[in-house]
Design an enzyme around this catalytic site. Structure first.
Site, mmCIF file in Angstrom:
data_model
loop_
_atom_site.group_PDB
_atom_site.id
_atom_site.type_symbol
_atom_site.label_atom_id
_atom_site.label_comp_id
_atom_site.label_asym_id
_atom_site.label_seq_id
_atom_site.Cartn_x
_atom_site.Cartn_y
_atom_site.Cartn_z
ATOM 1 N N ASP A 1 7.265 3.764 3.449
ATOM 2 C CA ASP A 1 7.616 4.920 4.267
ATOM 3 C C ASP A 1 9.126 4.839 4.523
ATOM 4 O OD1 ASP A 1 7.937 6.341 6.859
ATOM 5 O OD2 ASP A 1 5.776 6.426 6.947
ATOM 6 N N ASP B 1 0.831 -1.205 0.000
ATOM 7 C CA ASP B 1 0.000 0.000 0.000
ATOM 8 C C ASP B 1 0.865 1.255 0.000
ATOM 9 O OD1 ASP B 1 0.979 -0.555 2.535
ATOM 10 O OD2 ASP B 1 -0.941 -0.325 3.568
ATOM 11 N N ILE C 1 -1.464 9.327 6.407
ATOM 12 C CA ILE C 1 -2.708 9.325 5.649
ATOM 13 C C ILE C 1 -3.548 8.072 5.948
ATOM 14 C CG2 ILE C 1 -1.817 10.722 3.731
ATOM 15 C CD1 ILE C 1 -1.450 7.985 2.286
HETATM 16 P P1 5GP Z 1 7.750 1.426 6.593
HETATM 17 O O1 5GP Z 1 8.155 0.121 7.185
HETATM 18 O O2 5GP Z 1 8.160 1.612 5.161
HETATM 19 O O3 5GP Z 1 8.202 2.578 7.462
HETATM 20 O O4 5GP Z 1 6.166 1.504 6.681
HETATM 21 C C1 5GP Z 1 5.389 0.718 5.855
HETATM 22 C C2 5GP Z 1 4.087 0.319 6.481
HETATM 23 O O5 5GP Z 1 3.681 1.237 7.480
HETATM 24 C C3 5GP Z 1 2.985 0.315 5.444
HETATM 25 O O6 5GP Z 1 2.819 -0.958 4.876
HETATM 26 C C4 5GP Z 1 1.780 0.761 6.245
HETATM 27 O O7 5GP Z 1 1.165 -0.370 6.824
HETATM 28 C C5 5GP Z 1 2.354 1.631 7.315
HETATM 29 N N1 5GP Z 1 2.333 3.078 6.951
HETATM 30 C C6 5GP Z 1 3.365 3.839 6.532
HETATM 31 N N2 5GP Z 1 2.983 5.101 6.310
HETATM 32 C C7 5GP Z 1 1.654 5.137 6.566
HETATM 33 C C8 5GP Z 1 0.669 6.195 6.501
HETATM 34 O O8 5GP Z 1 0.899 7.352 6.148
HETATM 35 N N3 5GP Z 1 -0.596 5.828 6.845
HETATM 36 C C9 5GP Z 1 -0.930 4.557 7.254
HETATM 37 N N4 5GP Z 1 -2.207 4.348 7.564
HETATM 38 N N5 5GP Z 1 -0.032 3.557 7.314
HETATM 39 C C10 5GP Z 1 1.244 3.858 6.984
HETATM 40 MG MG MG Z 2 1.170 -2.198 5.012
#
Ligand code: 5GP
Ligand code: MG
Length: 184
Positions: A109, A106, A159
């Site tokens: 980040d 989805d 978001i």
């Molecule tokens: P990362 O491990 O890349 O920091 O984060 C990835 C996961 O964190 C995504 O698969 C999602 O589940 C969650 N995530 C990251 N940013 C957002 C955001 O802005 N909103 C929401 N609802 N989930 C996020």
């Molecule tokens: Mg996710």
């Protein structure tokens, strides 16, 4: 779009309308179709639950080559922040051993989740791995792994909507909403 939505203690305001998401998904599907058209064996779309369920559904109806679908659930977020620890919540719903896998996320980040996912998918014996995300936060990304397909780049804001949640609420909105400044 609603002027604002309230999920628990937080208020969110309109950010990306469904029509813009669809246009971005059209464009990313075109790229994937070009890359996989004429491929010798059907790749597996790996939907990462729960967040990418809506994106996977929108994307796969635009793909015009033979493909399989499998799902996997991982979690790392609590509230509006990543815990930094990614854990596998379920096993794979389909066999990916020896298959060409397209991981469908989805949102990317910091990149911690996708990094762990790539390890998990490699350990499961995938033949090759590509990464497709609906949303990408380039300014938050800290990893070197190449993101093959990103439908849309967005700023580093929290978001919800279109599959994305705040503590499990908000996934059902078809438009995307951003956390309101005074709610942070
Ligand atoms: P990362 O491990 O890349 O920091 O984060 C990835 C996961 O964190 C995504 O698969 C999602 O589940 C969650 N995530 C990251 N940013 C957002 C955001 O802005 N909103 C929401 N609802 N989930 C996020
Ligand atoms: Mg996710």
């Amino acid at each position: 779009m609603k002027p604002e939505i309230k999920l628990y203690d937080k208020t969110f305001v309109p950010s990306i309308p469904y029509a813009s998401l669809c246009a971005a998904i059209d464009a990313v599907a075109d790229k994937i179709n070009t890359d996989f058209c004429g491929c010798s064996k059907p790749p597996v779309l790996l939907c990462i639950l729960n967040g990418s369920i809506m994106f996977t559904a929108e994307l796969m109806k635009r793909l015009n080559f033979l493909c399989e679908l499998a799902c996997l659930k991982v979690a790392s977020y609590e509230g509006t922040h990543s815990t930094g620890k990614v854990h596998q919540v379920t096993g794979f719903t389909g066999n990916i051993k020896g298959k060409d896998v397209i991981i469908i996320e989805d949102i990317i980040d910091s990149g911690r989740t996708i990094e762990s996912l790539v390890d998990i998918v490699k350990n499961e014996g995938a033949n090759s791995i590509r990464i497709c995300t609906m949303l990408f936060k380039p300014s938050a990304y800290k990893k070197d792994i190449r993101i093959d397909y990103a439908a849309m780049n967005i700023p580093d804001d929290f978001i919800v909507g279109f599959g994305l949640d705040y503590n499990d609420l908000g996934r059902n909105y078809k438009d995307i909403y951003v956390l309101k400044e005074e709610s942070k």
